[in-house]
Design a protein around this motif. Structure first.
Motif, PDB file in Angstrom:
ATOM      1  N   HIS A   4       0.831  -1.214   0.000  1.00 45.36           N
ATOM      2  CA  HIS A   4       0.000   0.000   0.000  1.00 45.36           C
ATOM      3  C   HIS A   4       0.864   1.262   0.000  1.00 45.36           C
ATOM      4  O   HIS A   4       0.534   2.239  -0.676  1.00 45.36           O
ATOM      5  N   ILE A   5       1.953   1.222   0.759  1.00 43.08           N
ATOM      6  CA  ILE A   5       2.845   2.380   0.806  1.00 43.08           C
ATOM      7  C   ILE A   5       3.486   2.599  -0.566  1.00 43.08           C
ATOM      8  O   ILE A   5       3.579   3.723  -1.053  1.00 43.08           O
ATOM      9  N   LYS A   8       1.250   4.146  -3.175  1.00 44.52           N
ATOM     10  CA  LYS A   8       1.061   5.581  -2.968  1.00 44.52           C
ATOM     11  C   LYS A   8       2.340   6.372  -3.250  1.00 44.52           C
ATOM     12  O   LYS A   8       2.370   7.585  -3.078  1.00 44.52           O
ATOM     13  N   HIS A   9       3.415   5.684  -3.634  1.00 42.42           N
ATOM     14  CA  HIS A   9       4.698   6.294  -3.994  1.00 42.42           C
ATOM     15  C   HIS A   9       5.342   7.055  -2.834  1.00 42.42           C
ATOM     16  O   HIS A   9       5.938   8.115  -3.029  1.00 42.42           O
ATOM     17  N   TYR A  10       5.215   6.490  -1.629  1.00 42.12           N
ATOM     18  CA  TYR A  10       5.913   7.069  -0.484  1.00 42.12           C
ATOM     19  C   TYR A  10       7.389   6.693  -0.600  1.00 42.12           C
ATOM     20  O   TYR A  10       7.751   5.733  -1.264  1.00 42.12           O
ATOM     21  N   ARG A  13      12.269   5.407   2.966  1.00 39.85           N
ATOM     22  CA  ARG A  13      12.487   5.699   4.389  1.00 39.85           C
ATOM     23  C   ARG A  13      11.159   5.788   5.137  1.00 39.85           C
ATOM     24  O   ARG A  13      11.052   5.334   6.277  1.00 39.85           O
ATOM     25  N   THR A  14      10.159   6.380   4.503  1.00 43.26           N
ATOM     26  CA  THR A  14       8.836   6.440   5.117  1.00 43.26           C
ATOM     27  C   THR A  14       8.283   5.031   5.296  1.00 43.26           C
ATOM     28  O   THR A  14       7.704   4.719   6.339  1.00 43.26           O
ATOM     29  N   GLU A  15       8.480   4.194   4.296  1.00 41.15           N
ATOM     30  CA  GLU A  15       8.031   2.804   4.382  1.00 41.15           C
ATOM     31  C   GLU A  15       8.666   2.093   5.571  1.00 41.15           C
ATOM     32  O   GLU A  15       7.968   1.448   6.361  1.00 41.15           O
ATOM     33  N   ARG A  16       9.956   2.239   5.711  1.00 36.39           N
ATOM     34  CA  ARG A  16      10.657   1.575   6.819  1.00 36.39           C
ATOM     35  C   ARG A  16      10.177   2.076   8.171  1.00 36.39           C
ATOM     36  O   ARG A  16       9.928   1.291   9.089  1.00 36.39           O
ATOM     37  N   LEU A  68      -2.439   5.771  11.555  1.00 36.02           N
ATOM     38  CA  LEU A  68      -3.575   6.213  10.745  1.00 36.02           C
ATOM     39  C   LEU A  68      -3.496   5.628   9.336  1.00 36.02           C
ATOM     40  O   LEU A  68      -4.512   5.228   8.767  1.00 36.02           O
ATOM     41  N   PHE A  69      -2.300   5.565   8.773  1.00 32.66           N
ATOM     42  CA  PHE A  69      -2.131   4.946   7.457  1.00 32.66           C
ATOM     43  C   PHE A  69      -2.532   3.479   7.515  1.00 32.66           C
ATOM     44  O   PHE A  69      -3.233   2.975   6.626  1.00 32.66           O
TER      45      PHE A  69
END
Length: 97
Positions: A4-5, A8-10, A13-16, A68-69
């Motif tokens: 999902h992350i 959304k093209h996150y 680093r945000t994924e980790r 929340l994500f």
């Protein structure tokens, strides 16, 4: 969650970081599945971060964003606003002269 992350093209680093916060959340509640938990458990976790672990406001906000994500995007569960969370205090800036 990672799928999902990435959809959304996150950033990687945000994924980790988001995955790490979700792991900490699950460990905090003795490995219960997030679908079994709700607003009370999220409030307890975020309050624990602010009160017992004394994290900064930005760290607590990052944990909140990750949860929340998880609930909105991954599990498709809509949570009511988390009003009873004890928020970490932002440091007061001193004037520069």
């Amino acid at each position: 969650m990672r799928d999902h992350i990435r959809l959304k093209h996150y950033s990687i680093r945000t994924e980790r970081v988001y995955c790490e916060w979700v792991k900490r959340f699950i460990r905090f509640h003795q490995y219960r599945h997030p679908q079994e938990m709700g607003t009370q458990e999220i409030e307890a976790f975020l309050t624990e971060l602010a009160v017992a672990r004394n994290v900064s406001a930005s760290t607590q906000n990052q944990a909140l964003s990750a949860l929340l994500f998880l609930y909105k995007e991954v599990l498709a569960i809509d949570l009511p606003w988390l009003a009873d969370v004890v928020r970490a205090k932002k440091p007061q800036r001193l004037p520069w002269f």
